[in-house]
Each structure stands twice: as structure tokens, then as C-alpha cells.
Scaffold this motif. Structure first.
Motif, PDB file in Angstrom:
ATOM      1  N   SER A  37     -22.055  31.077  19.040  1.00  0.00           N
ATOM      2  CA  SER A  37     -20.828  31.047  19.841  1.00  0.00           C
ATOM      3  C   SER A  37     -19.805  30.078  19.252  1.00  0.00           C
ATOM      4  O   SER A  37     -18.599  30.346  19.287  1.00  0.00           O
ATOM      5  N   HIS A  38     -20.265  28.974  18.696  1.00  0.00           N
ATOM      6  CA  HIS A  38     -19.362  28.013  18.041  1.00  0.00           C
ATOM      7  C   HIS A  38     -18.713  28.649  16.811  1.00  0.00           C
ATOM      8  O   HIS A  38     -17.514  28.500  16.580  1.00  0.00           O
ATOM      9  N   ASP A  41     -15.987  30.959  17.744  1.00  0.00           N
ATOM     10  CA  ASP A  41     -14.770  30.277  18.190  1.00  0.00           C
ATOM     11  C   ASP A  41     -13.808  30.013  17.036  1.00  0.00           C
ATOM     12  O   ASP A  41     -12.598  29.938  17.240  1.00  0.00           O
TER      13      ASP A  41
END
Length: 72
Positions: A37-38, A41
Motif C-alpha cells: 500500500s505504501h 501511494d
């Protein structure tokens, strides 16, 4: 496997800008680890597309994966 084949596989795995970006993000991350998820981003790609690139990097032993609860 001869060394020249190993080198060729390494260069193939680095042959896409998204894969290089993943490695850059991981290198800058605390402990050189980051959840998918990072990475998403900071990258303008679909999750399935990132997954494909991570698979190539993992296959060539440039990244490792681990699961912590709901994060990979």
C-alpha cells in the motif's frame, strides 16, 4: 547457471521503470521495508500491475515478501 546468464536475468528484471522505482522506494524506506500500500501511494499504477512487477523482482531475488496481518 553460468554467471553471464545470472547477470542477464538481473538486467532484465531491472528493465522497467516501475521496477526501478520500487527498488528506490524500498531503499529509502525505514528498514528497507514497506507494505504494498505504501508503494502504491508513490506510484501511479494499478495494484495488479505493481503485483506483476513485484513478482518479477521476487523471482530474481531482488525483493522478499512477508505478511504482517493484512499487510504484505
Amino acid at each position: 547457471m553460468p554467471l553471464y546468464e545470472s547477470k542477464a536475468n538481473l538486467f532484465k528484471s531491472l528493465g522497467h521503470p516501475a521496477r526501478i522505482r520500487v527498488l528506490e522506494l524500498l531503499q529509502k524506506a525505514d528498514g528497507h521495508t514497506a507494505p504494498v500500500s505504501h508503494l502504491l501511494d508513490y506510484m501511479d499504477i494499478e495494484p495488479s500491475y505493481l503485483s506483476q512487477h513485484l513478482k518479477v523482482l521476487h523471482k530474481n531475488r531482488l525483493v522478499k515478501s512477508q505478511r504482517e496481518r493484512a499487510h504484505v
